[in-house]
Motif scaffolding. Structure first.
Motif, PDB file in Angstrom:
ATOM      1  N   SER A 191       0.730  -1.304  -0.041  1.00 21.40           N
ATOM      2  CA  SER A 191       0.087   0.136  -0.043  1.00 21.40           C
ATOM      3  C   SER A 191       0.781   1.254  -0.139  1.00 21.40           C
ATOM      4  CB  SER A 191      -0.965   0.150   1.327  1.00 21.40           C
ATOM      5  OG  SER A 191      -0.175  -0.076   2.401  1.00 21.40           O
ATOM      6  N   ASP A 192       1.831   1.169   0.828  1.00 23.50           N
ATOM      7  CA  ASP A 192       2.847   2.501   0.782  1.00 23.50           C
ATOM      8  C   ASP A 192       4.182   2.304   0.625  1.00 23.50           C
ATOM      9  OD1 ASP A 192       3.390   1.194   3.129  1.00 23.50           O
ATOM     10  OD2 ASP A 192       2.255   2.490   4.350  1.00 23.50           O
ATOM     11  N   ASN A 193       4.754   0.850   0.370  1.00 21.49           N
ATOM     12  CA  ASN A 193       5.900   0.460   0.123  1.00 21.49           C
ATOM     13  C   ASN A 193       6.879   0.869   1.339  1.00 21.49           C
ATOM     14  OD1 ASN A 193       7.752  -0.649  -1.761  1.00 21.49           O
ATOM     15  ND2 ASN A 193       9.063   1.297  -1.970  1.00 21.49           N
ATOM     16  N   ASP A 194       6.360   1.178   2.398  1.00 14.45           N
ATOM     17  CA  ASP A 194       7.125   0.947   3.595  1.00 14.45           C
ATOM     18  C   ASP A 194       7.662  -0.120   4.120  1.00 14.45           C
ATOM     19  OD1 ASP A 194       6.871   3.758   3.558  1.00 14.45           O
ATOM     20  OD2 ASP A 194       5.445   4.002   5.350  1.00 14.45           O
ATOM     21  N   GLU A 195       8.777  -0.333   4.741  1.00 17.69           N
ATOM     22  CA  GLU A 195       9.286  -1.532   5.076  1.00 17.69           C
ATOM     23  C   GLU A 195       8.721  -1.973   6.498  1.00 17.69           C
ATOM     24  OE1 GLU A 195      13.714  -3.066   6.543  1.00 17.69           O
ATOM     25  OE2 GLU A 195      13.821  -1.699   5.064  1.00 17.69           O
ATOM     26  N   ILE A 196       8.290  -3.147   6.744  1.00 16.08           N
ATOM     27  CA  ILE A 196       7.931  -3.776   7.739  1.00 16.08           C
ATOM     28  C   ILE A 196       8.993  -4.045   8.727  1.00 16.08           C
ATOM     29  CG2 ILE A 196       6.289  -5.515   8.970  1.00 16.08           C
ATOM     30  CD1 ILE A 196       4.995  -5.781   5.820  1.00 16.08           C
ATOM     31  N   GLU A 197       9.083  -3.562  10.064  1.00 17.49           N
ATOM     32  CA  GLU A 197      10.164  -3.574  10.799  1.00 17.49           C
ATOM     33  C   GLU A 197      10.187  -5.077  11.411  1.00 17.49           C
ATOM     34  OE1 GLU A 197      10.621  -0.506  13.786  1.00 17.49           O
ATOM     35  OE2 GLU A 197      10.866   0.947  12.365  1.00 17.49           O
ATOM     36  N   ASP A 198       8.920  -5.460  11.960  1.00 17.35           N
ATOM     37  CA  ASP A 198       8.975  -6.772  12.544  1.00 17.35           C
ATOM     38  C   ASP A 198       8.573  -7.931  11.478  1.00 17.35           C
ATOM     39  OD1 ASP A 198       6.207  -5.928  12.038  1.00 17.35           O
ATOM     40  OD2 ASP A 198       5.310  -6.561  13.940  1.00 17.35           O
ATOM     41  N   ALA A 199       8.833  -7.796  10.195  1.00 21.68           N
ATOM     42  CA  ALA A 199       8.550  -8.884   9.207  1.00 21.68           C
ATOM     43  C   ALA A 199       9.322  -9.918   9.592  1.00 21.68           C
ATOM     44  CB  ALA A 199       9.102  -8.216   7.877  1.00 21.68           C
ATOM     45  N   PRO A 200       8.973 -11.240   9.345  1.00 19.23           N
ATOM     46  CA  PRO A 200       9.978 -12.554   9.649  1.00 19.23           C
ATOM     47  C   PRO A 200      11.071 -12.466   8.733  1.00 19.23           C
ATOM     48  CG  PRO A 200       8.009 -12.981   8.133  1.00 19.23           C
ATOM     49  CD  PRO A 200       7.722 -11.462   8.391  1.00 19.23           C
ATOM     50  N   PRO A 201      11.922 -13.217   9.663  1.00 17.40           N
ATOM     51  CA  PRO A 201      13.274 -13.303   8.933  1.00 17.40           C
ATOM     52  C   PRO A 201      13.387 -13.720   7.456  1.00 17.40           C
ATOM     53  CG  PRO A 201      13.003 -14.907  10.652  1.00 17.40           C
ATOM     54  CD  PRO A 201      11.905 -13.872  10.764  1.00 17.40           C
ATOM     55  N   SER A 202      12.587 -14.361   7.053  1.00 18.89           N
ATOM     56  CA  SER A 202      12.421 -15.021   5.659  1.00 18.89           C
ATOM     57  C   SER A 202      11.909 -13.774   4.783  1.00 18.89           C
ATOM     58  CB  SER A 202      11.458 -16.160   5.778  1.00 18.89           C
ATOM     59  OG  SER A 202      10.256 -15.805   5.998  1.00 18.89           O
ATOM     60  N   ALA A 203      11.464 -12.819   5.173  1.00 20.91           N
ATOM     61  CA  ALA A 203      11.128 -11.817   4.251  1.00 20.91           C
ATOM     62  C   ALA A 203      12.039 -11.296   3.039  1.00 20.91           C
ATOM     63  CB  ALA A 203      10.434 -10.420   4.996  1.00 20.91           C
ATOM     64  N   HIS A 204      11.849 -11.083   2.037  1.00 27.25           N
ATOM     65  CA  HIS A 204      12.849 -10.810   1.145  1.00 27.25           C
ATOM     66  C   HIS A 204      13.658  -9.386   1.650  1.00 27.25           C
ATOM     67  CE1 HIS A 204      14.800 -10.434  -2.748  1.00 27.25           C
ATOM     68  NE2 HIS A 204      14.388  -9.406  -2.984  1.00 27.25           N
ATOM     69  N   VAL A 205      13.015  -8.592   2.143  1.00 29.07           N
ATOM     70  CA  VAL A 205      13.918  -7.419   2.476  1.00 29.07           C
ATOM     71  C   VAL A 205      14.932  -7.824   3.489  1.00 29.07           C
ATOM     72  CG1 VAL A 205      13.590  -5.039   3.565  1.00 29.07           C
ATOM     73  CG2 VAL A 205      12.037  -5.720   1.617  1.00 29.07           C
ATOM     74  N   LYS A 206      14.338  -8.620   4.474  1.00 33.66           N
ATOM     75  CA  LYS A 206      15.471  -8.965   5.424  1.00 33.66           C
ATOM     76  C   LYS A 206      16.512  -9.944   4.967  1.00 33.66           C
ATOM     77  CE  LYS A 206      12.909  -7.745   9.049  1.00 33.66           C
ATOM     78  NZ  LYS A 206      13.319  -6.769  10.115  1.00 33.66           N
ATOM     79  N   ARG A 207      16.200 -10.409   3.847  1.00 35.53           N
ATOM     80  CA  ARG A 207      17.100 -11.418   3.301  1.00 35.53           C
ATOM     81  C   ARG A 207      18.277 -10.572   2.461  1.00 35.53           C
ATOM     82  NH1 ARG A 207      18.667 -15.789   5.125  1.00 35.53           N
ATOM     83  NH2 ARG A 207      18.390 -14.438   6.769  1.00 35.53           N
ATOM     84  N   ALA A 208      17.712  -9.599   1.698  1.00 34.58           N
ATOM     85  CA  ALA A 208      18.517  -8.946   0.665  1.00 34.58           C
ATOM     86  C   ALA A 208      18.866  -7.751   0.813  1.00 34.58           C
ATOM     87  CB  ALA A 208      17.644  -9.226  -0.641  1.00 34.58           C
ATOM     88  N   THR A 209      18.537  -6.918   1.886  1.00 33.42           N
ATOM     89  CA  THR A 209      19.142  -5.641   2.358  1.00 33.42           C
ATOM     90  C   THR A 209      20.609  -5.275   2.008  1.00 33.42           C
ATOM     91  OG1 THR A 209      17.380  -5.164   3.873  1.00 33.42           O
ATOM     92  CG2 THR A 209      19.202  -3.599   4.017  1.00 33.42           C
ATOM     93  N   GLN A 210      20.796  -4.508   0.887  1.00 34.24           N
ATOM     94  CA  GLN A 210      22.115  -4.482   0.428  1.00 34.24           C
ATOM     95  C   GLN A 210      23.034  -4.008   1.717  1.00 34.24           C
ATOM     96  OE1 GLN A 210      22.163  -2.069  -3.212  1.00 34.24           O
ATOM     97  NE2 GLN A 210      20.589  -3.430  -4.042  1.00 34.24           N
ATOM     98  N   GLU A 211      22.743  -3.326   2.444  1.00 30.87           N
ATOM     99  CA  GLU A 211      23.722  -2.684   3.514  1.00 30.87           C
ATOM    100  C   GLU A 211      23.902  -3.738   4.630  1.00 30.87           C
ATOM    101  OE1 GLU A 211      20.882  -1.179   2.647  1.00 30.87           O
ATOM    102  OE2 GLU A 211      21.184   0.887   2.103  1.00 30.87           O
ATOM    103  N   SER A 212      23.187  -4.674   4.630  1.00 31.27           N
ATOM    104  CA  SER A 212      23.225  -5.576   5.656  1.00 31.27           C
ATOM    105  C   SER A 212      24.557  -6.683   5.473  1.00 31.27           C
ATOM    106  CB  SER A 212      22.258  -6.596   5.891  1.00 31.27           C
ATOM    107  OG  SER A 212      21.667  -7.399   4.845  1.00 31.27           O
ATOM    108  N   PHE A 213      25.247  -6.597   4.427  1.00 32.30           N
ATOM    109  CA  PHE A 213      26.294  -7.344   4.015  1.00 32.30           C
ATOM    110  C   PHE A 213      27.692  -6.747   4.458  1.00 32.30           C
ATOM    111  CE2 PHE A 213      22.826  -8.935   1.466  1.00 32.30           C
ATOM    112  CZ  PHE A 213      22.876 -10.312   1.439  1.00 32.30           C
TER     113      PHE A 213
END
Length: 293
Positions: A191-213
Protein backbone atom coordinates in the motif's frame (compact mmCIF):
# COMPACT_ATOMS: atom_id res chain seq x y z
CA UNK A 1 31.31 8.78 -17.41
CA UNK A 2 30.93 9.35 -21.16
CA UNK A 3 32.68 6.05 -21.96
CA UNK A 4 30.00 3.80 -20.47
CA UNK A 5 27.01 2.02 -21.95
CA UNK A 6 24.74 4.83 -20.82
CA UNK A 7 21.48 2.89 -21.05
CA UNK A 8 22.54 1.08 -17.88
CA UNK A 9 22.02 4.32 -15.94
CA UNK A 10 18.66 5.16 -17.48
CA UNK A 11 15.38 4.02 -15.97
CA UNK A 12 13.73 0.97 -17.47
CA UNK A 13 11.99 1.71 -20.78
CA UNK A 14 8.37 0.98 -21.70
CA UNK A 15 9.40 -2.23 -23.50
CA UNK A 16 12.53 -4.34 -23.77
CA UNK A 17 13.73 -7.38 -25.68
CA UNK A 18 16.53 -9.62 -24.38
CA UNK A 19 18.52 -11.68 -26.88
CA UNK A 20 20.67 -14.59 -25.70
CA UNK A 21 23.22 -16.20 -28.03
CA UNK A 22 25.52 -19.21 -28.06
CA UNK A 23 28.78 -19.36 -30.00
CA UNK A 24 28.65 -21.78 -32.93
CA UNK A 25 31.52 -20.79 -35.26
CA UNK A 26 34.54 -19.70 -33.23
CA UNK A 27 36.53 -18.73 -36.32
CA UNK A 28 33.88 -16.18 -37.33
CA UNK A 29 33.45 -14.63 -33.88
CA UNK A 30 35.68 -11.58 -34.36
CA UNK A 31 34.08 -10.65 -37.67
CA UNK A 32 30.61 -10.88 -36.15
CA UNK A 33 31.64 -8.86 -33.09
CA UNK A 34 33.05 -6.11 -35.31
CA UNK A 35 29.64 -5.94 -37.02
CA UNK A 36 27.87 -5.81 -33.65
CA UNK A 37 30.24 -3.06 -32.50
CA UNK A 38 28.90 -0.84 -35.28
CA UNK A 39 25.27 -1.49 -34.30
CA UNK A 40 25.24 -1.32 -30.50
CA UNK A 41 25.07 2.26 -29.23
CA UNK A 42 25.28 1.41 -25.51
CA UNK A 43 22.09 3.34 -24.82
CA UNK A 44 19.25 1.62 -26.65
CA UNK A 45 21.25 -1.55 -27.26
CA UNK A 46 23.39 -2.83 -24.37
CA UNK A 47 25.72 -5.77 -24.88
CA UNK A 48 27.33 -8.27 -22.50
CA UNK A 49 29.81 -11.10 -23.09
CA UNK A 50 29.92 -14.43 -21.27
CA UNK A 51 32.97 -16.24 -19.96
CA UNK A 52 32.91 -18.92 -22.67
CA UNK A 53 33.12 -16.31 -25.44
CA UNK A 54 35.93 -14.43 -23.71
CA UNK A 55 37.91 -17.65 -23.38
CA UNK A 56 37.20 -18.59 -27.02
CA UNK A 57 38.78 -15.29 -28.05
CA UNK A 58 41.88 -16.08 -25.99
CA UNK A 59 41.16 -13.15 -23.67
CA UNK A 60 40.83 -12.59 -19.94
CA UNK A 61 38.36 -10.27 -18.21
CA UNK A 62 39.36 -10.11 -14.53
CA UNK A 63 36.33 -10.82 -12.35
CA UNK A 64 34.20 -12.49 -15.02
CA UNK A 65 33.06 -16.01 -14.19
CA UNK A 66 30.17 -18.43 -14.59
CA UNK A 67 27.09 -18.00 -12.40
CA UNK A 68 26.80 -20.50 -9.52
CA UNK A 69 23.94 -22.96 -9.10
CA UNK A 70 22.19 -23.89 -5.86
CA UNK A 71 19.63 -26.43 -4.70
CA UNK A 72 17.29 -25.98 -1.77
CA UNK A 73 14.33 -27.82 -0.30
CA UNK A 74 11.92 -27.93 -3.21
CA UNK A 75 13.70 -25.43 -5.46
CA UNK A 76 16.72 -25.05 -7.72
CA UNK A 77 18.70 -21.97 -8.73
CA UNK A 78 20.21 -22.96 -12.08
CA UNK A 79 23.32 -21.73 -13.87
CA UNK A 80 22.68 -21.31 -17.60
CA UNK A 81 25.76 -19.65 -19.11
CA UNK A 82 25.73 -18.24 -22.62
CA UNK A 83 28.19 -16.47 -24.89
CA UNK A 84 26.42 -13.19 -25.59
CA UNK A 85 23.55 -11.12 -24.18
CA UNK A 86 21.85 -8.09 -25.73
CA UNK A 87 19.36 -5.84 -23.96
CA UNK A 88 17.26 -3.91 -26.47
CA UNK A 89 15.49 -0.90 -24.94
CA UNK A 90 12.72 1.15 -26.53
CA UNK A 91 9.09 2.19 -26.64
CA UNK A 92 7.91 0.37 -29.78
CA UNK A 93 7.79 -3.43 -29.93
CA UNK A 94 7.86 -3.37 -33.72
CA UNK A 95 11.08 -1.38 -33.76
CA UNK A 96 12.62 -3.79 -31.26
CA UNK A 97 11.68 -6.71 -33.49
CA UNK A 98 13.42 -5.19 -36.51
CA UNK A 99 16.47 -4.18 -34.46
CA UNK A 100 16.72 -7.73 -33.14
CA UNK A 101 16.59 -9.12 -36.68
CA UNK A 102 19.41 -6.78 -37.72
CA UNK A 103 21.56 -7.90 -34.79
CA UNK A 104 20.82 -11.54 -35.49
CA UNK A 105 21.90 -11.15 -39.10
CA UNK A 106 25.09 -9.34 -38.06
CA UNK A 107 26.06 -12.09 -35.62
CA UNK A 108 25.38 -15.05 -37.93
CA UNK A 109 26.90 -17.54 -38.53
CA UNK A 110 29.24 -17.20 -35.55
CA UNK A 111 26.39 -16.94 -33.04
CA UNK A 112 23.03 -18.69 -32.77
CA UNK A 113 20.05 -16.98 -31.15
CA UNK A 114 18.94 -19.28 -28.34
CA UNK A 115 16.30 -17.26 -26.52
CA UNK A 116 14.21 -14.11 -26.87
CA UNK A 117 12.43 -12.58 -23.88
CA UNK A 118 10.07 -9.64 -24.26
CA UNK A 119 9.61 -7.48 -21.16
CA UNK A 120 7.66 -4.37 -20.22
CA UNK A 121 7.21 -1.76 -17.53
CA UNK A 122 4.23 -2.41 -15.26
CA UNK A 123 2.64 0.63 -13.65
CA UNK A 124 5.22 2.90 -12.07
CA UNK A 125 7.92 0.23 -12.13
CA UNK A 126 6.36 -2.64 -10.23
CA UNK A 127 6.76 -6.38 -10.21
CA UNK A 128 3.68 -8.31 -11.38
CA UNK A 129 2.84 -8.95 -7.72
CA UNK A 130 2.14 -5.21 -7.50
CA UNK A 131 5.12 -4.38 -5.29
CA UNK A 132 7.54 -1.63 -6.25
CA UNK A 133 10.76 -3.05 -7.67
CA UNK A 134 14.27 -1.71 -7.05
CA UNK A 135 13.43 0.42 -4.02
CA UNK A 136 17.02 0.31 -2.75
CA UNK A 137 18.60 1.25 -6.07
CA UNK A 138 21.45 3.77 -5.71
CA UNK A 139 20.55 7.15 -7.17
CA UNK A 140 22.22 10.23 -8.67
CA UNK A 141 26.02 10.18 -8.52
CA UNK A 142 25.95 6.97 -6.48
CA UNK A 143 24.52 4.96 -9.40
CA UNK A 144 27.61 5.09 -11.67
CA UNK A 145 29.86 4.44 -8.68
CA UNK A 146 28.00 1.18 -8.06
CA UNK A 147 27.59 0.17 -11.71
CA UNK A 148 30.91 0.89 -13.45
CA UNK A 149 34.51 -0.21 -12.97
CA UNK A 150 37.03 2.53 -12.18
CA UNK A 151 40.78 2.67 -11.75
CA UNK A 152 41.51 -0.65 -13.47
CA UNK A 153 42.98 0.68 -16.71
CA UNK A 154 41.97 1.05 -20.35
CA UNK A 155 39.54 -1.56 -21.57
CA UNK A 156 38.13 -2.20 -18.09
CA UNK A 157 37.32 1.31 -16.82
CA UNK A 158 33.74 2.19 -17.70
CA UNK A 159 32.75 -1.45 -18.09
CA UNK A 160 30.23 -3.26 -15.91
CA UNK A 161 29.33 -6.77 -14.80
CA UNK A 162 25.73 -7.93 -14.96
CA UNK A 163 23.78 -10.83 -13.43
CA UNK A 164 20.68 -11.92 -15.37
CA UNK A 165 17.99 -14.33 -14.18
CA UNK A 166 14.54 -15.15 -15.53
CA UNK A 167 12.06 -15.84 -12.72
CA UNK A 168 8.67 -17.51 -13.23
CA UNK A 169 5.95 -16.42 -10.80
CA UNK A 170 3.06 -18.56 -9.61
CA UNK A 171 0.73 -15.60 -9.34
CA UNK A 172 -2.26 -17.75 -8.39
CA UNK A 173 -0.34 -19.03 -5.37
CA UNK A 174 0.72 -15.50 -4.44
CA UNK A 175 -2.82 -14.16 -4.86
CA UNK A 176 -4.09 -16.90 -2.54
CA UNK A 177 -2.07 -15.40 0.33
CA UNK A 178 -3.70 -12.85 2.61
CA UNK A 179 -2.58 -9.23 2.28
CA UNK A 180 -0.54 -9.61 5.45
CA UNK A 181 1.10 -12.79 4.19
CA UNK A 182 1.96 -11.07 0.92
CA UNK A 183 3.48 -8.10 2.71
CA UNK A 184 5.48 -10.41 4.99
CA UNK A 185 6.75 -12.33 1.98
CA UNK A 186 8.23 -9.16 0.49
CA UNK A 187 8.95 -7.34 3.76
CA UNK A 188 7.22 -4.16 2.62
CA UNK A 189 3.62 -3.04 2.54
CA UNK A 190 2.26 -2.89 -0.98
CA UNK A 191 0.00 0.00 0.00
CA UNK A 192 2.78 2.48 0.81
CA UNK A 193 6.06 0.59 0.09
CA UNK A 194 7.21 1.10 3.69
CA UNK A 195 9.45 -1.57 5.15
CA UNK A 196 7.87 -3.74 7.86
CA UNK A 197 10.16 -3.63 10.87
CA UNK A 198 8.82 -6.81 12.47
CA UNK A 199 8.61 -8.81 9.23
CA UNK A 200 9.72 -12.44 9.59
CA UNK A 201 13.41 -13.23 8.95
CA UNK A 202 12.44 -14.99 5.71
CA UNK A 203 10.99 -11.77 4.20
CA UNK A 204 12.82 -10.81 1.02
CA UNK A 205 13.82 -7.39 2.36
CA UNK A 206 15.35 -9.03 5.44
CA UNK A 207 17.30 -11.45 3.23
CA UNK A 208 18.49 -8.99 0.59
CA UNK A 209 19.02 -5.56 2.20
CA UNK A 210 22.25 -4.48 0.56
CA UNK A 211 23.65 -2.60 3.57
CA UNK A 212 23.37 -5.69 5.77
CA UNK A 213 26.31 -7.40 4.07
CA UNK A 214 29.99 -6.92 4.83
CA UNK A 215 31.10 -5.47 2.51
CA UNK A 216 27.79 -3.92 1.46
CA UNK A 217 26.29 -5.68 -1.58
CA UNK A 218 25.31 -2.69 -3.70
CA UNK A 219 23.91 -3.32 -7.19
CA UNK A 220 22.10 -1.24 -9.78
CA UNK A 221 18.95 -3.17 -10.62
CA UNK A 222 17.17 -2.82 -13.95
CA UNK A 223 14.66 -5.67 -13.70
CA UNK A 224 11.46 -5.82 -15.77
CA UNK A 225 8.34 -8.02 -15.83
CA UNK A 226 7.77 -10.46 -18.68
CA UNK A 227 4.74 -12.47 -19.82
CA UNK A 228 4.35 -15.14 -22.48
CA UNK A 229 1.03 -16.93 -22.81
CA UNK A 230 0.10 -18.35 -19.40
CA UNK A 231 3.57 -17.82 -17.92
CA UNK A 232 4.86 -14.59 -16.39
CA UNK A 233 7.48 -13.32 -14.00
CA UNK A 234 10.50 -11.06 -13.72
CA UNK A 235 13.72 -10.69 -15.67
CA UNK A 236 16.14 -9.85 -12.89
CA UNK A 237 19.01 -7.67 -14.14
CA UNK A 238 21.64 -6.25 -11.78
CA UNK A 239 24.77 -4.31 -12.78
CA UNK A 240 27.84 -3.78 -10.62
CA UNK A 241 31.57 -3.19 -10.46
CA UNK A 242 31.89 -6.90 -9.72
CA UNK A 243 29.71 -9.99 -9.42
CA UNK A 244 30.46 -10.40 -5.71
CA UNK A 245 27.42 -8.42 -4.44
CA UNK A 246 24.95 -10.52 -6.43
CA UNK A 247 26.54 -13.78 -5.28
CA UNK A 248 26.47 -12.63 -1.65
CA UNK A 249 22.76 -11.79 -1.82
CA UNK A 250 21.90 -15.00 -3.65
CA UNK A 251 23.73 -17.15 -1.08
CA UNK A 252 21.70 -15.60 1.71
CA UNK A 253 18.45 -15.91 -0.23
CA UNK A 254 18.89 -19.68 -0.68
CA UNK A 255 19.74 -20.09 3.00
CA UNK A 256 23.41 -20.98 2.52
CA UNK A 257 24.38 -18.70 5.43
CA UNK A 258 21.89 -19.58 8.15
CA UNK A 259 19.37 -22.05 6.73
CA UNK A 260 16.64 -19.39 6.35
CA UNK A 261 15.27 -19.44 2.81
CA UNK A 262 13.92 -16.27 1.20
CA UNK A 263 10.12 -16.25 1.18
CA UNK A 264 10.18 -15.39 -2.53
CA UNK A 265 10.69 -19.10 -3.16
CA UNK A 266 7.16 -19.76 -1.88
CA UNK A 267 5.74 -18.44 -5.15
CA UNK A 268 8.53 -17.90 -7.71
CA UNK A 269 11.51 -19.75 -9.17
CA UNK A 270 14.48 -18.77 -11.36
CA UNK A 271 14.73 -20.83 -14.54
CA UNK A 272 17.98 -19.28 -15.75
CA UNK A 273 21.06 -17.54 -14.40
CA UNK A 274 24.03 -16.06 -16.25
CA UNK A 275 26.87 -13.57 -15.76
CA UNK A 276 28.13 -11.20 -18.45
CA UNK A 277 30.71 -8.45 -18.85
CA UNK A 278 29.45 -5.25 -20.48
CA UNK A 279 32.37 -3.38 -22.10
CA UNK A 280 32.83 0.37 -22.09
CA UNK A 281 32.37 2.63 -25.12
CA UNK A 282 34.98 4.39 -27.23
CA UNK A 283 34.07 6.97 -29.87
CA UNK A 284 30.44 5.85 -29.77
CA UNK A 285 31.21 2.15 -30.28
CA UNK A 286 31.80 -0.83 -28.03
CA UNK A 287 35.38 -0.86 -26.75
CA UNK A 288 36.47 -4.44 -27.46
CA UNK A 289 40.23 -3.99 -27.12
CA UNK A 290 40.31 -6.32 -24.12
CA UNK A 291 38.92 -9.07 -26.35
CA UNK A 292 41.40 -8.43 -29.14
CA UNK A 293 38.66 -7.25 -31.52
Amino acid sequence: MNNVQSGILESTPPVSRYLIFSLTEQGEARRSLRALRDIADGRQTIVGFGQSLVLALGAIVPGLRTAPCYAGVGFDVPSTPFALWCWLRGDDRGELLHRAKRINRALAPAFRLEQVIDAFTYGTGRDLTGYEDGTENPKDERAPEVAFVRGQGDGLDGSSFVAVQQWVHDLDRFDAKSTQEQDNTIGRRRSDNDEIEDAPPSAHVKRATQESFDPAAFMLRRSMPWADGSCAGLVFVAFGTSLDPFEAVLRRMVGAEDGIVDALFTFTRPISGAFFWCPSMQDGRLDLRLLGV
